[in-house]
Write a protein that holds these residues in place. Structure first.
Motif, PDB file in Angstrom:
ATOM      1  N   LEU A 154      41.733  31.865  36.021  1.00  0.00           N
ATOM      2  CA  LEU A 154      42.078  33.017  36.487  1.00  0.00           C
ATOM      3  C   LEU A 154      43.369  33.291  37.133  1.00  0.00           C
ATOM      4  CD1 LEU A 154      40.767  35.620  37.551  1.00  0.00           C
ATOM      5  CD2 LEU A 154      39.825  34.333  39.528  1.00  0.00           C
ATOM      6  N   ARG A 155      44.084  34.255  37.059  1.00  0.00           N
ATOM      7  CA  ARG A 155      45.487  34.493  37.458  1.00  0.00           C
ATOM      8  C   ARG A 155      45.125  35.778  38.500  1.00  0.00           C
ATOM      9  NH1 ARG A 155      50.408  35.645  34.302  1.00  0.00           N
ATOM     10  NH2 ARG A 155      50.850  37.521  35.371  1.00  0.00           N
ATOM     11  N   VAL A 156      45.510  35.599  40.006  1.00  0.00           N
ATOM     12  CA  VAL A 156      45.350  36.691  40.969  1.00  0.00           C
ATOM     13  C   VAL A 156      46.663  36.693  41.617  1.00  0.00           C
ATOM     14  CG1 VAL A 156      44.052  37.655  42.739  1.00  0.00           C
ATOM     15  CG2 VAL A 156      42.842  36.282  40.984  1.00  0.00           C
TER      16      VAL A 156
ATOM     17  N   SER B   6      40.162  43.767  42.795  1.00  0.00           N
ATOM     18  CA  SER B   6      40.612  44.098  41.528  1.00  0.00           C
ATOM     19  C   SER B   6      41.987  44.765  41.714  1.00  0.00           C
ATOM     20  CB  SER B   6      39.660  44.868  40.707  1.00  0.00           C
ATOM     21  OG  SER B   6      38.488  44.322  40.727  1.00  0.00           O
TER      22      SER B   6
ATOM     23  N   SER C 283      45.259  45.859  36.749  1.00  0.00           N
ATOM     24  CA  SER C 283      44.661  45.829  38.212  1.00  0.00           C
ATOM     25  C   SER C 283      44.229  47.178  38.182  1.00  0.00           C
ATOM     26  CB  SER C 283      45.997  46.092  39.234  1.00  0.00           C
ATOM     27  OG  SER C 283      47.013  46.989  39.123  1.00  0.00           O
TER      28      SER C 283
ATOM     29  N   HIS D  11      37.770  38.206  44.021  1.00  0.00           N
ATOM     30  CA  HIS D  11      39.041  38.780  44.241  1.00  0.00           C
ATOM     31  C   HIS D  11      39.013  40.326  44.218  1.00  0.00           C
ATOM     32  CE1 HIS D  11      40.300  39.829  40.196  1.00  0.00           C
ATOM     33  NE2 HIS D  11      39.564  38.796  39.741  1.00  0.00           N
TER      34      HIS D  11
ATOM     35  N   HIS E 167      45.785  40.814  38.029  1.00  0.00           N
ATOM     36  CA  HIS E 167      45.049  39.794  37.505  1.00  0.00           C
ATOM     37  C   HIS E 167      44.855  39.575  35.973  1.00  0.00           C
ATOM     38  CE1 HIS E 167      42.140  43.079  38.139  1.00  0.00           C
ATOM     39  NE2 HIS E 167      41.547  42.356  37.392  1.00  0.00           N
TER      40      HIS E 167
ATOM     41  N   THR F 287      44.597  43.789  43.084  1.00  0.00           N
ATOM     42  CA  THR F 287      45.959  42.834  42.838  1.00  0.00           C
ATOM     43  C   THR F 287      45.849  42.595  41.503  1.00  0.00           C
ATOM     44  OG1 THR F 287      45.053  41.591  44.985  1.00  0.00           O
ATOM     45  CG2 THR F 287      46.505  40.444  43.373  1.00  0.00           C
TER      46      THR F 287
ATOM     47  N   TRP G  99      42.938  36.708  32.899  1.00  0.00           N
ATOM     48  CA  TRP G  99      42.028  35.669  32.951  1.00  0.00           C
ATOM     49  C   TRP G  99      41.817  35.119  31.243  1.00  0.00           C
ATOM     50  CZ3 TRP G  99      37.800  36.801  29.441  1.00  0.00           C
ATOM     51  CH2 TRP G  99      37.502  38.349  29.343  1.00  0.00           C
TER      52      TRP G  99
END
Length: 178
Positions: A134-136, A153, A118, A151, A157, A155, A159
């Motif tokens: 993509l994981r957020v 940044s 993040s 999204h 995350h 948060t 990928w």
């Protein structure tokens, strides 16, 4: 738009509280509030601290009247490849000096997954070919050719490319990286 409004707009865009910015730039919450309401004029040093805390350059708050257009021609420019990482990056922005965002062409090797990260800023990704995960936060998105996502940044995350073939992405983020 006045300076204070620009600062408030950027802080809110990033989803940050006055307290969070205060802790990063070591200025008091009441002072920052006064700056945002145009009731105090920050010194250059204070403004530089605020800019760093918000992930932008001083020019973000005091834009110049210079309008710079940078053109990158197809087939020119080199990919950046870090041997330890299974992806290649190509800047699509050239050497512009007043940029706030970074557009990249990214080729991701099969079965690569990034670490969770993040940071200040915002990201946009468009899948040109292949598959992309993509994981957020707690959400996971499976993207295919033609899909896109945007999204903050800030948060956490991560990928990756879950597929058996290389994935090609158009990635645009702030602040600029190169």
């Amino acid at each position: 738009m006045q300076l204070g409004s620009r600062i408030r707009s950027r802080r809110r865009h990033l989803g940050l509280t006055l307290k969070a910015v205060s802790e990063q730039c070591r200025l008091s919450v009441p002072y920052l509030s006064q700056v945002e309401r145009n009731q105090a004029n920050p010194t250059v040093t204070a403004l530089a601290s605020i800019a760093r805390a918000l992930g932008v350059s001083l020019n973000f708050f005091v834009p110049e009247d210079v309008h710079e257009t940078v053109v990158c021609r197809n087939g020119r420019g080199d990919y950046l490849h870090v041997h330890e990482l299974p992806y290649r990056l190509k800047s699509l922005a050239g050497n512009g000096t007043n940029r706030q965002m970074e557009p990249l062409l990214i080729n991701v090797a099969p079965h690569f997954s990034s670490e969770v990260t993040s940071h200040l800023g915002e990201e946009f990704v468009y899948v040109l070919s292949g598959t992309f995960t993509l994981r957020v936060g707690d959400e996971v998105f499976e993207l295919n050719e033609g899909d896109s996502a945007q999204h903050p940044s800030t948060t956490p995350h991560a990928w990756g490319n879950p597929g058996d073939t290389e994935t090609r992405l158009l990635w645009v983020g702030t602040p600029k990286l190169f």
